[in-house]
Enzyme design. Structure first.
Site, mmCIF file in Angstrom:
data_model
loop_
_atom_site.group_PDB
_atom_site.id
_atom_site.type_symbol
_atom_site.label_atom_id
_atom_site.label_comp_id
_atom_site.label_asym_id
_atom_site.label_seq_id
_atom_site.Cartn_x
_atom_site.Cartn_y
_atom_site.Cartn_z
ATOM 1 N N SER A 160 -3.299 -0.349 8.349
ATOM 2 C CA SER A 160 -4.308 0.031 8.022
ATOM 3 C C SER A 160 -5.576 -0.306 9.063
ATOM 4 C CB SER A 160 -4.803 -1.095 6.907
ATOM 5 O OG SER A 160 -3.786 -1.005 5.864
ATOM 6 N N ASN A 161 -6.738 0.736 9.022
ATOM 7 C CA ASN A 161 -7.718 0.725 10.031
ATOM 8 C C ASN A 161 -8.766 -0.039 9.644
ATOM 9 O OD1 ASN A 161 -6.849 2.326 12.145
ATOM 10 N ND2 ASN A 161 -6.843 4.133 10.817
ATOM 11 N N ASP A 185 1.726 -2.262 -4.636
ATOM 12 C CA ASP A 185 0.511 -1.622 -4.581
ATOM 13 C C ASP A 185 -0.196 -2.002 -5.803
ATOM 14 O OD1 ASP A 185 -0.665 1.181 -3.121
ATOM 15 O OD2 ASP A 185 -1.673 0.735 -5.102
ATOM 16 N N GLY A 193 0.977 -1.310 -0.026
ATOM 17 C CA GLY A 193 0.086 0.021 0.150
ATOM 18 C C GLY A 193 0.690 1.210 -0.021
ATOM 19 N N HIS A 230 -7.499 2.129 18.820
ATOM 20 C CA HIS A 230 -7.453 3.208 18.294
ATOM 21 C C HIS A 230 -8.483 3.911 17.755
ATOM 22 C CE1 HIS A 230 -4.625 6.022 15.894
ATOM 23 N NE2 HIS A 230 -5.181 5.569 14.701
ATOM 24 N N ARG A 290 -0.582 7.458 0.985
ATOM 25 C CA ARG A 290 0.094 8.475 1.770
ATOM 26 C C ARG A 290 0.931 8.187 2.832
ATOM 27 N NH1 ARG A 290 -5.069 10.051 0.637
ATOM 28 N NH2 ARG A 290 -5.305 11.903 -0.997
ATOM 29 N N VAL A 291 0.440 7.294 3.755
ATOM 30 C CA VAL A 291 0.978 6.549 4.810
ATOM 31 C C VAL A 291 2.302 5.765 4.324
ATOM 32 C CG1 VAL A 291 0.967 5.056 6.937
ATOM 33 C CG2 VAL A 291 -0.958 6.830 6.027
ATOM 34 N N ARG A 311 0.747 12.380 19.763
ATOM 35 C CA ARG A 311 -0.308 13.395 19.578
ATOM 36 C C ARG A 311 -0.428 13.893 21.073
ATOM 37 N NH1 ARG A 311 -4.096 10.238 15.165
ATOM 38 N NH2 ARG A 311 -3.183 11.324 13.385
HETATM 39 P P1 NAD Z 1 -4.153 6.038 0.591
HETATM 40 O O1 NAD Z 1 -5.460 5.822 0.059
HETATM 41 O O2 NAD Z 1 -3.366 7.115 0.569
HETATM 42 O O3 NAD Z 1 -3.324 4.727 0.394
HETATM 43 C C1 NAD Z 1 -3.830 3.349 0.358
HETATM 44 C C2 NAD Z 1 -3.377 2.620 -0.724
HETATM 45 O O4 NAD Z 1 -3.454 1.161 -0.545
HETATM 46 C C3 NAD Z 1 -3.526 3.044 -2.023
HETATM 47 O O5 NAD Z 1 -2.396 3.346 -2.964
HETATM 48 C C4 NAD Z 1 -4.264 1.833 -2.593
HETATM 49 O O6 NAD Z 1 -3.954 1.751 -4.280
HETATM 50 C C5 NAD Z 1 -3.357 0.770 -2.128
HETATM 51 N N1 NAD Z 1 -4.102 -0.525 -1.888
HETATM 52 C C6 NAD Z 1 -5.505 -0.936 -1.872
HETATM 53 N N2 NAD Z 1 -5.791 -2.243 -2.071
HETATM 54 C C7 NAD Z 1 -4.449 -2.779 -2.176
HETATM 55 C C8 NAD Z 1 -3.877 -4.074 -2.332
HETATM 56 N N3 NAD Z 1 -4.931 -5.138 -2.368
HETATM 57 N N4 NAD Z 1 -2.759 -4.238 -2.292
HETATM 58 C C9 NAD Z 1 -1.908 -3.394 -2.216
HETATM 59 N N5 NAD Z 1 -2.308 -2.100 -2.030
HETATM 60 C C10 NAD Z 1 -3.372 -1.751 -1.904
HETATM 61 O O7 NAD Z 1 -4.588 5.973 2.373
HETATM 62 P P2 NAD Z 1 -3.470 6.298 3.356
HETATM 63 O O8 NAD Z 1 -3.869 7.829 3.952
HETATM 64 O O9 NAD Z 1 -2.232 5.889 3.224
HETATM 65 O O10 NAD Z 1 -4.173 5.085 4.599
HETATM 66 C C11 NAD Z 1 -3.975 3.843 4.333
HETATM 67 C C12 NAD Z 1 -4.350 2.945 5.693
HETATM 68 O O11 NAD Z 1 -3.940 3.366 6.667
HETATM 69 C C13 NAD Z 1 -6.008 3.371 5.787
HETATM 70 O O12 NAD Z 1 -6.678 2.353 6.282
HETATM 71 C C14 NAD Z 1 -5.938 4.506 7.154
HETATM 72 O O13 NAD Z 1 -7.227 4.496 7.890
HETATM 73 C C15 NAD Z 1 -4.754 3.817 7.988
HETATM 74 N N6 NAD Z 1 -4.162 4.649 8.865
HETATM 75 C C16 NAD Z 1 -3.849 4.287 10.049
HETATM 76 C C17 NAD Z 1 -3.018 4.842 10.956
HETATM 77 C C18 NAD Z 1 -2.783 4.222 12.138
HETATM 78 O O14 NAD Z 1 -2.209 4.862 13.255
HETATM 79 N N7 NAD Z 1 -2.865 2.960 12.284
HETATM 80 C C19 NAD Z 1 -2.775 6.099 10.494
HETATM 81 C C20 NAD Z 1 -3.036 6.471 9.434
HETATM 82 C C21 NAD Z 1 -3.686 6.059 8.500
#
Ligand code: NAD
Length: 309
Positions: A119-120, A33, A8, A175, A11-12, A151
């Protein structure tokens, strides 16, 4: 570590990759990805920062899950982020389906790897990962409390004007809205935080910590937070990669600790080269334990929504 794969590269994932590369926390960072060309593009882009940041970490991007081969650690950031007004639980079904596919690939290509779920909803997905992968529970864990604690520390620094370097905070539980910030365990260079902050202000900081992710999401509108989340994941990787044995709040599979079993949630853990070395059991007072139990209840309600393995 030799190789870390980030699944994935949104952004994160991208933010995390940049920090892992810059800090040389492994020899090779692989990016996986489903978006065509994107992980390759990000790998090139980050590697082209090497002359500025003096690193030798190699990067590779791919849409092919075979890139997972040889990974010591897989960081899962694949999935939908929530949109303004949504809770983390609102993306549960979609993200369980995505995670299940990722877990199949891990089983096939790097079954021995440690897995760090981001991921959440991260507590539920961490449990799902362990339910599907099985084996040593110390090698499957999630990131939540490191971010929530950072935070809380930033809010205390803002309120007191003191350096974040001296502020230590602790946030346990799920979380989400039921997370458990623990002011009794917060200090400023060893001095209890209550010395510097009134109870009333601390209560406001606790509430702001609980909704810290939503606050950023409401402001950014088209993106949830990713700078501090990426830094939090990298801090955990640093503890593992350098076998530091740091005590960090970590989403761990519980097996009797804190009186809970068959659940994953945030508790203090010793992080070392094998992942979670052990869970640290704190003597929580009645009020803290009641908050912890509310968090357990909320996570169990979400766990009831995941399909059988
Ligand atoms: P984003 O939409 O920017 O990125 C998600 C990525 O996952 C995309 O590039 C997408 O193409 C990819 N993806 C989707 N299905 C896939 C698969 N089967 N195989 C490979 N890649 C795949 O989202 P983000 O802002 O980076 O957030 C990602 C996740 O992290 C979200 O679920 C978000 O809620 C979670 N998150 C968790 C925390 C934490 O503290 N645990 C903090 C921030 C974000």
């Amino acid at each position: 570590m030799q190789k870390i794969t980030i699944v994935g590269t949104g952004r994160v994932g991208e933010t995390t990759a940049q920090i892992l590369a810059e800090e040389e926390l492994c020899r090779e960072v692989a990016l996986l990805d489903v978006r065509s060309g994107v992980p390759e593009g990000i790998a090139l882009d980050i590697f082209q920062t090497a002359p500025f940041f003096d690193f030798d970490t190699r990067l590779e991007g791919s849409n092919n899950p075979a890139v997972l081969v040889g990974s010591d650690l897989v960081i899962v950031t694949a999935g939908l982020p929530r949109k303004p007004g949504m809770s983390r639980s609102d993306v549960l079904e979609a993200n369980v389906a995505i995670l299940d596919g990722v877990l199949d690939s891990i089983q096939r290509w790097c079954p021995e790897a440690m897995v760090l779920v981001v991921s959440n909803p991260v507590d539920v997905l961490t449990y799902r990962a362990w339910q599907r992968l099985g084996g040593d529970r110390g090698r499957v864990f999630g990131q939540a409390g490191v971010l929530d604690a950072s935070r809380m520390a930033s809010f205390i620094a803002e309120e007191t004007g003191l350096s974040t370097l001296d502020i230590t905070t602790l946030v346990l539980g799920g979380h989400g809205d039921t997370m458990v910030p623990l002011p009794r365990f917060c200090t400023v260079n060893g001095i209890p935080v209550r010395h510097f902050i009134s109870e009333e202000k601390m209560d406001r900081i606790i509430e702001r910590t609980r909704s810290g992710g939503a606050e950023i999401l409401a402001l950014r509108k088209n993106s949830s937070a990713y700078d501090a989340p990426g830094a939090s994941v990298a801090a955990m990787v640093d503890a593992i990669s350098n076998n530091r044995r740091r005590v960090m709040p970590t989403v761990a599979i519980l097996d009797g600790e804190y009186g809970e079993k068959d659940i994953a949630m945030g508790v203090p853990c010793i992080l070392a080269e094998q992942g979670i070395e052990s869970v640290v059991e704190l003597d929580l007072n009645e009020e803290e334990m009641a908050s912890f139990r509310s968090s357990v209840k909320a996570i169990r309600a979400d766990l009831g929504r995941i399909p059988g393995k």
